[in-house]
Design a protein around this motif. Structure first.
Motif, PDB file in Angstrom:
ATOM      1  N   ASP A 415      68.752  44.086   7.028  1.00 29.05           N
ATOM      2  CA  ASP A 415      69.523  42.870   8.173  1.00 29.05           C
ATOM      3  C   ASP A 415      70.856  43.418   8.998  1.00 29.05           C
ATOM      4  N   ASN A 417      73.918  43.759   8.397  1.00 27.64           N
ATOM      5  CA  ASN A 417      75.158  44.059   7.401  1.00 27.64           C
ATOM      6  C   ASN A 417      74.568  45.539   6.802  1.00 27.64           C
ATOM      7  N   GLU A 418      73.458  45.783   6.696  1.00 22.67           N
ATOM      8  CA  GLU A 418      73.033  46.689   5.894  1.00 22.67           C
ATOM      9  C   GLU A 418      72.688  47.989   7.156  1.00 22.67           C
ATOM     10  N   MET A 420      74.829  48.362  10.025  1.00 21.38           N
ATOM     11  CA  MET A 420      75.718  48.197  10.120  1.00 21.38           C
ATOM     12  C   MET A 420      76.753  49.279   8.608  1.00 21.38           C
ATOM     13  N   ARG A 421      76.250  49.148   7.700  1.00 25.96           N
ATOM     14  CA  ARG A 421      76.556  50.361   6.512  1.00 25.96           C
ATOM     15  C   ARG A 421      75.825  51.412   6.968  1.00 25.96           C
ATOM     16  N   PRO A 427      80.075  45.522  14.666  1.00 26.28           N
ATOM     17  CA  PRO A 427      79.233  44.853  15.243  1.00 26.28           C
ATOM     18  C   PRO A 427      79.534  45.606  17.004  1.00 26.28           C
TER      19      PRO A 427
END
Length: 478
Positions: A415, A417-418, A420-421, A427
């Motif tokens: 997803d 968030n993953e 971006m990490r 974002p």
């Protein structure tokens, strides 16, 4: 007409209770219109419409006095609404309206007798009344006779009735659809002569009447009437435009007749009551054909990309009619997708193509299944059987893949968030692009393992000039 008929009509207890309330205060009250018509036809009706000699202020005071919840949105037209003994009721003062002939807005004049009130109603089958609590039946314009004859006629001249409210012309088509009645010759002629007057009516009122027509027992009856009288030209010109001349070699179907057949086919596939959105999708599915008609080899007629053109046309028309945004989105998507299946029978679809079909249809897939099946109107029994078998096979394949992969929830294996990490990104557009890339891989290849998904993400990042943290590559298998 005998007053005995009033005693044969099942009058709800709440109607008699309301009648006693008005009678005790010295006023007349009659159950009128649709509830009386439907009671005679032994049809269920949730409407409780009343006419009274009391003026609106008197009606409001009576209802408030007896603890009813009331509303006065129709007060300017003599109507008071209320919840009375748990039932929604509308009580309207006897009327003798006059209109300005330009807008639908009446100059409200209160009447003093029931007959004149019934005279101003739209059709004779809606111009009957039963007094409450006395149950005296009133039918000054032989509405019950027209019910027996199964005909739609106006209490006065149709020209006067439609001049008062042009929407009544569409209502005639709606009742023809709901009741499977014929329309009286003079009424049909007035509808033809006065079709242009529909321009005085707001888009919202036209839309609501059209939706009611499409929910009828046989909307094709009403649709034919709208086209034949020219009323459809006023608000849905795409429908009569389907009456294209067939070329001398009969190289294409009569698109108009095909469309009406598709509507009826769709109705046969309904599972629990009228599915108006499915019916409208069936009605509009081919409206792009006139604009895309062309000729291929040997003079064969073509309609290339008519589904996409039709979707754009439908969006524009539905917006003009003020349909809800969600309905417009679904209807245009159904139209755009309705042809995609026809490549399936040639054995060209991979599992990836099936995933995309399901994902693109999203929550509209059940209706899309029905629309596609409804679109088969060929008289060639062998061809019809093959198309049906092909779609059976597609639905079975969808079920198999869905059971394996949960197609209803197709998402990238990572997803936002993953993403971006893992890529150490804030974002922004790169995150969206990465998400889309992983979704395409998911559609093409099915679910990826966590390690495979991360490797593909890092490979995409490097290919797009990003510098991801150290991670596995697709080639390394680490």
């Amino acid at each position: 007409m005998s007053d005995r008929i009033g005693t044969e009509i099942t009058v709800p207890r709440v109607a008699d209770a309301l009648g006693e309330l008005f009678a005790d205060a010295g006023f007349e009250l009659h159950l009128v219109g649709g509830p009386v018509r439907d009671a005679i036809l032994r049809r269920g009706s949730d409407d409780l419409d009343f006419a009274t000699s009391a003026h609106p202020d008197q009606t409001l005071a009576l209802l408030n006095q007896h603890g009813s919840t009331t509303w006065t949105t129709g007060r300017a037209f003599g109507t008071i609404g209320a919840m009375f003994h748990g039932h929604r009721v509308e009580v309207t003062t006897y009327r003798a309206d006059s209109y300005d002939g330009v807008t639908r807005n009446p100059a409200v004049v209160y009447g003093d007798n029931l007959t004149e009130d019934l005279r101003r109603r739209d059709f004779t089958i809606n111009a009957m009344a039963v007094s409450v609590p006395g149950h005296e039946f009133s039918d000054p314009f032989d509405g019950i006779g027209d019910l027996v004859r199964r005909i739609i006629r106006t209490p006065g001249t149709p020209e006067l009735s439609f001049g008062d409210d042009p929407l009544r012309m569409m209502r005639a088509a709606r009742f023809a659809s709901q009741l499977r009645f014929d329309v009286d010759g003079p009424v049909k002629q007035a509808m033809t002569d006065m079709a242009g007057d529909l321009g005085r009516i707001t888009a919202e009122r036209i839309r609501d009447e059209f939706v009611k027509l499409m929910a009828g027992a046989d909307p094709v009856i009403g649709l034919r009437l709208l086209v034949d009288t020219g009323l459809a030209d006023q608000f849905l010109p795409e429908l009569p435009a389907l009456r294209m001349a067939i070329d001398e070699h009969a190289q294409h179907k009569d698109v108009y007749e095909h469309t009406l057949t598709v509507v009826r086919n769709a109705i046969e596939l309904e599972e629990s009551g009228p599915d108006v959105l499915l019916r409208i999708a069936a009605l509009l599915h081919d409206i792009g054909k006139p604009a895309t008609k062309g000729f291929g080899p040997a003079g064969r007629v073509t309609f290339h990309h008519h589904e996409l053109v039709g979707a754009r046309m439908a969006r524009k028309r539905l917006k003009a009619l003020r349909f809800p945004k969600d309905d417009i989105a679904e209807l245009t998507e159904l139209i755009a997708l309705h042809l995609r299946f026809y490549g399936y029978g040639r054995g060209e679809w991979t599992d990836s193509a099936v995933r995309r079909y399901v994902t693109d249809a999203g929550p509209y897939l059940p209706r899309l299944h029905k629309l596609v099946r409804s679109d088969c109107t060929t008289r060639n029994k062998r061809k019809a059987a093959r198309l049906s078998a092909d779609y059976d096979a597609l639905e079975e394949r969808i079920e198999r893949i869905a059971a394996e992969e949960d197609l209803a929830k197709v998402r990238p294996d990572l997803d936002g968030n993953e993403i971006m990490r893992l890529l150490n990104l804030p974002p922004g557009r790169h995150v969206g692009q990465a998400w889309k890339h992983l979704k395409e891989l998911r559609l093409e290849h099915g679910p990826l393992s966590r390690e495979e998904a991360e490797a593909e993400l890092f490979a995409w990042a490097r290919a797009n000039g990003l510098t991801p943290p150290d991670g596995p590559t697709p080639e390394s298998g680490e």
